[in-house]
Motif scaffolding. Structure first.
Motif, PDB file in Angstrom:
ATOM      1  N   MET A   1       0.840  -1.194   0.000  1.00 28.48           N
ATOM      2  CA  MET A   1       0.000   0.000   0.000  1.00 28.48           C
ATOM      3  C   MET A   1       0.880   1.250   0.000  1.00 28.48           C
ATOM      4  O   MET A   1       1.766   1.396   0.844  1.00 28.48           O
ATOM      5  CB  MET A   1      -0.922   0.001   1.238  1.00 28.48           C
ATOM      6  N   THR A   2       0.633   2.144  -0.976  1.00 35.48           N
ATOM      7  CA  THR A   2       1.427   3.367  -1.053  1.00 35.48           C
ATOM      8  C   THR A   2       1.056   4.307   0.090  1.00 35.48           C
ATOM      9  O   THR A   2       0.053   4.114   0.782  1.00 35.48           O
ATOM     10  CB  THR A   2       1.185   4.083  -2.392  1.00 35.48           C
ATOM     11  N   SER A   3       1.853   5.360   0.252  1.00 39.33           N
ATOM     12  CA  SER A   3       1.588   6.331   1.306  1.00 39.33           C
ATOM     13  C   SER A   3       0.229   6.994   1.102  1.00 39.33           C
ATOM     14  O   SER A   3      -0.526   7.200   2.065  1.00 39.33           O
ATOM     15  CB  SER A   3       2.696   7.389   1.320  1.00 39.33           C
ATOM     16  N   LEU A   4      -0.109   7.314  -0.165  1.00 36.28           N
ATOM     17  CA  LEU A   4      -1.410   7.944  -0.445  1.00 36.28           C
ATOM     18  C   LEU A   4      -2.553   6.981  -0.148  1.00 36.28           C
ATOM     19  O   LEU A   4      -3.581   7.373   0.422  1.00 36.28           O
ATOM     20  CB  LEU A   4      -1.453   8.393  -1.908  1.00 36.28           C
ATOM     21  N   GLN A   5      -2.375   5.719  -0.538  1.00 35.26           N
ATOM     22  CA  GLN A   5      -3.413   4.723  -0.259  1.00 35.26           C
ATOM     23  C   GLN A   5      -3.615   4.523   1.236  1.00 35.26           C
ATOM     24  O   GLN A   5      -4.743   4.377   1.715  1.00 35.26           O
ATOM     25  CB  GLN A   5      -3.041   3.393  -0.936  1.00 35.26           C
ATOM     26  N   ARG A   6      -2.487   4.490   1.968  1.00 38.67           N
ATOM     27  CA  ARG A   6      -2.582   4.336   3.423  1.00 38.67           C
ATOM     28  C   ARG A   6      -3.321   5.525   4.036  1.00 38.67           C
ATOM     29  O   ARG A   6      -4.148   5.367   4.937  1.00 38.67           O
ATOM     30  CB  ARG A   6      -1.188   4.236   4.031  1.00 38.67           C
ATOM     31  N   ARG A   7      -3.037   6.712   3.545  1.00 38.19           N
ATOM     32  CA  ARG A   7      -3.700   7.920   4.062  1.00 38.19           C
ATOM     33  C   ARG A   7      -5.208   7.837   3.828  1.00 38.19           C
ATOM     34  O   ARG A   7      -5.995   8.135   4.728  1.00 38.19           O
ATOM     35  CB  ARG A   7      -3.108   9.147   3.356  1.00 38.19           C
ATOM     36  N   GLU A   8      -5.615   7.426   2.630  1.00 34.76           N
ATOM     37  CA  GLU A   8      -7.037   7.310   2.320  1.00 34.76           C
ATOM     38  C   GLU A   8      -7.693   6.239   3.174  1.00 34.76           C
ATOM     39  O   GLU A   8      -8.844   6.381   3.601  1.00 34.76           O
ATOM     40  CB  GLU A   8      -7.234   7.004   0.836  1.00 34.76           C
ATOM     41  N   GLN A   9      -6.942   5.152   3.436  1.00 32.50           N
ATOM     42  CA  GLN A   9      -7.480   4.092   4.278  1.00 32.50           C
ATOM     43  C   GLN A   9      -7.751   4.607   5.693  1.00 32.50           C
ATOM     44  O   GLN A   9      -8.801   4.356   6.278  1.00 32.50           O
ATOM     45  CB  GLN A   9      -6.508   2.915   4.349  1.00 32.50           C
ATOM     46  N   GLU A  12     -10.866   6.769   5.773  1.00 31.89           N
ATOM     47  CA  GLU A  12     -12.102   5.984   5.740  1.00 31.89           C
ATOM     48  C   GLU A  12     -12.381   5.341   7.096  1.00 31.89           C
ATOM     49  O   GLU A  12     -13.521   5.354   7.585  1.00 31.89           O
ATOM     50  CB  GLU A  12     -12.003   4.906   4.657  1.00 31.89           C
ATOM     51  N   HIS A  45       1.027  10.358   9.535  1.00 32.77           N
ATOM     52  CA  HIS A  45       0.175  10.941   8.489  1.00 32.77           C
ATOM     53  C   HIS A  45      -0.613  12.158   8.973  1.00 32.77           C
ATOM     54  O   HIS A  45      -0.819  13.103   8.198  1.00 32.77           O
ATOM     55  CB  HIS A  45      -0.798   9.886   7.962  1.00 32.77           C
TER      56      HIS A  45
END
Length: 273
Positions: A1-9, A12, A45
């Motif tokens: 999981m990229t940093s951006l994906q982790r942030r979005e996770q 949510e 984050h």
């Protein structure tokens, strides 16, 4: 999981927790556990739950502001269409962003009152006020009550939306129709100088004057009866009938006066239509 994906996770996960439990009841440990990451990742984050909450609220505020502003920004359409469009826009947002809406209306930290849901509703009320001001001018109605009417419309729609979010037993179109039906018929029947008919200081004074008139009338009839009773020649069945007629007249007068109040109310309402 990229940093951006982790942030979005994390956003949510945080939105779901804040919506369900409120800001104060959620901890960084709980956020990390639901996202299956360590606490340092959350701090990395967002710097903590306050930072995560601020990002979530900012997103939801932007989305809701854009939705409502778009509904209010076309002054060329019929005023009722603006009311319909705005009510439906808010209900659509609630339907499609249930968790985000719950985050906005739940308890929140008081660190930034300018970014609160109540602040957003205040901004929307100002836009509604501008629209109502133009309409009131065209209808030659007093503009003194415009700010309050704007708050009433926004408050009615928002609180009804909150109630519906927990009890969605009708469709958003049907609920929007209910809201508009009440709001529009109320707006279309506004009095130039509204007043209370049955409560309030003015209504009480009128009731006191009416009671005094009835009391004075009753005293006058009582004097006449006493005079008749003191004169044996007049104490006949015919006089008793006259007294009964007098009492009936008093009741009729009282009924007529009470009915007159309602009649005047109905006539004024029809005149305003």
């Amino acid at each position: 999981m990229t940093s951006l994906q982790r942030r979005e996770q994390l956003i949510e996960v945080g939105r779901s927790l804040f919506a369900a439990k409120g800001f104060e009841a959620v901890s960084v440990e709980e956020i990390a556990a639901h996202a299956k990451v360590s606490k340092p990742i959350v701090y990395e984050h967002f710097g903590g739950k306050e930072g995560l909450y601020a990002v979530i609220v900012d997103r939801e505020m932007r989305a809701l502001t854009g939705t409502l502003t778009a509904a209010l920004d076309d002054p060329t359409v019929h005023p009722r269409q603006i009311v319909e469009r705005t009510a439906l826009a808010l209900l659509t947002y609630i339907e499609e962003n249930a968790e985000g809406f719950q985050v906005l209306v739940r308890d929140s930290p008081s660190t930034d009152p300018s970014g609160s849901f109540s602040s957003l509703m205040g901004d929307i009320a100002v836009r509604v006020e501008d629209i109502l001001s133009e309409t009131f001018k065209r209808q030659k109605l007093s503009a003194k009550g415009v700010p309050y009417y704007a708050q009433m419309l926004v408050g009615m729609t928002v609180f009804t939306g909150q109630y519906w979010a927990d009890r969605p037993k009708v469709s958003k179109e049907q609920l929007a129709a209910y809201i508009v039906d009440l709001a529009w018929h109320g707006l279309s029947r506004l009095d130039s100088k509204p007043q209370l008919f049955f409560e309030g200081a003015k209504a009480r004074k009128e009731a006191e004057r009416r009671a005094k008139r009835e009391s004075d009338s009753g005293s006058s009839d009582s004097d006449q009866t006493s005079s008749a009773q003191s004169d044996p020649e007049h104490a006949t069945g015919e006089d008793s009938g006259l007294q009964n007629m007098s009492s009936g007249a008093q009741v009729t007068q009282h009924s007529a006066e009470s009915g007159g109040e309602v009649l005047r109310f109905e006539q004024e309402t029809e005149h305003n239509d």
